[in-house]
Design a protein around this motif. Structure first.
Motif, short mmCIF file in Angstrom:
data_model
loop_
_atom_site.label_atom_id
_atom_site.label_comp_id
_atom_site.label_asym_id
_atom_site.label_seq_id
_atom_site.Cartn_x
_atom_site.Cartn_y
_atom_site.Cartn_z
N ARG A 192 21.30 2.09 -7.62
CA ARG A 192 20.14 1.67 -6.85
C ARG A 192 19.06 2.74 -6.94
NH1 ARG A 192 22.61 2.39 -0.73
NH2 ARG A 192 22.75 4.66 -0.76
N PRO A 193 17.78 2.34 -6.81
CA PRO A 193 16.69 3.32 -6.81
C PRO A 193 16.87 4.35 -5.71
CG PRO A 193 15.85 1.08 -7.02
CD PRO A 193 17.31 0.95 -6.70
N HIS A 197 11.71 2.56 3.25
CA HIS A 197 12.09 3.70 2.42
C HIS A 197 11.28 3.71 1.13
CE1 HIS A 197 15.89 2.94 4.76
NE2 HIS A 197 15.69 4.22 5.00
N ASP A 247 13.35 -2.29 -10.74
CA ASP A 247 13.62 -1.81 -9.39
C ASP A 247 13.16 -2.81 -8.33
OD1 ASP A 247 14.69 0.41 -10.54
OD2 ASP A 247 13.08 1.78 -9.98
N LEU A 262 15.41 -4.46 -5.36
CA LEU A 262 15.09 -4.42 -3.93
C LEU A 262 15.00 -5.81 -3.32
CD1 LEU A 262 12.46 -1.53 -3.60
CD2 LEU A 262 14.96 -1.44 -3.50
N TYR A 277 16.30 7.19 -2.73
CA TYR A 277 15.53 7.25 -1.49
C TYR A 277 14.70 8.53 -1.53
CZ TYR A 277 18.49 3.55 0.42
OH TYR A 277 19.14 2.36 0.63
N ARG A 315 11.13 4.14 -2.57
CA ARG A 315 12.20 4.00 -3.56
C ARG A 315 11.77 4.33 -4.99
NH1 ARG A 315 16.35 0.97 -1.15
NH2 ARG A 315 17.61 1.60 -2.94
N ASP A 373 10.85 -0.15 0.10
CA ASP A 373 11.75 -1.28 0.39
C ASP A 373 11.46 -1.88 1.75
OD1 ASP A 373 13.05 0.24 2.36
OD2 ASP A 373 14.75 0.77 1.09
#
Length: 246
Positions: free
Chosen positions: A59-60, A206, A231, A235, A62, A208, A202
């Motif tokens: 996942r991308p 956040h 990405d 999301l 934070y 991302r 997101d």
């Protein structure tokens, strides 16, 4: 009477004795640095950073979070709050209406992405002007000039100069704006150097990713165009899987 030995002369040091190790160390540093660059490029290629993107397995990251609200003026003249967008995925950029450099290119990239999304209600586009002299009428004319008429899903925003710049730098993680000296300006309105990346946020606020969609290298520019779409898709799926907010 004893004969005294003549005083011994201090042996002269050959300068090459000192310089050869220094030269060898410097060469070693250069070789090692080039090796790091080579391995970094090979790693990027293997991950898809050059050429085709590799399948997304993580996942991308934070990078931060939007913690506070920000009160702004939209091109419509209405007062809006960033807090109104809670629960949406945000695509944010920095522009100003008289920019002679990359602003139009960034907006064109986002417009293409916007057309691909078909006005998805889960996504909000945000273009913040860094020029305090940009009025709602000027922002509206700028958006209309590039055929962006939807003010519901794409906001063009301005606010108090210090508040906007501080928020975008500390919260959205954009690089600080640089005021351009008069001697370096392309035109009288060429007043600022600013971050041309796009920030992806997101639905939980956040940060991302920051995407260099205007990179001078066409190959990297193509990479960032693909990466932001990859990405964004991740999301959207992440949002669909998350429990509804109370």
């Amino acid at each position: 009477m004893s004969l005294q030995e003549p005083p011994s002369e201090t042996p002269k040091i050959n300068p090459w004795t000192l310089w050869v190790p220094i030269i060898l160390i410097a060469l070693g540093v250069v070789v090692f640095y080039n090796y790091l660059i080579y391995t970094s490029l090979e790693s990027e290629k293997s991950k898809g950073k050059l050429g085709e993107l590799a399948p997304q397995t993580e996942r991308p990251a934070y990078l931060g979070r939007l913690e506070k609200d920000l009160v702004l003026t939209e091109r419509s003249g209405q007062t809006v709050h960033l807090a109104e967008l809670r629960g949406k995925i945000l695509l944010a950029s920095w522009v100003f209406t008289r920019c002679p450099r990359g602003c139009a290119g960034v907006v064109a990239k986002l417009k293409k992405l916007y057309s691909e999304l078909g006005g998805n209600p889960d996504i909000q586009f945000l273009s913040f002007t860094l020029d305090p002299d940009d009025t709602p009428a000027m922002m509206k004319a700028f958006a209309s000039g590039i055929d962006i008429k939807d003010s519901d899903h794409w906001w063009f925003l301005n606010g108090p100069k210090d508040d906007v710049r501080k928020y975008l730098t500390l919260s959205f993680k954009f690089r600080p704006v640089q005021d351009l000296p008069v001697a370096d300006r392309l035109t009288p309105d060429d007043k600022y150097i600013h971050d041309l990346r796009v920030c992806l946020v997101d639905h939980q606020g956040h940060i991302r990713g920051l995407y260099d969609v205007m990179n001078a290298d066409p190959e990297y520019q193509e990479y960032w165009d693909k990466k932001i779409r990859q990405d964004l898709k991740f999301l959207l799926e992440e949002k669909q899987k998350s429990p509804p907010e109370k």
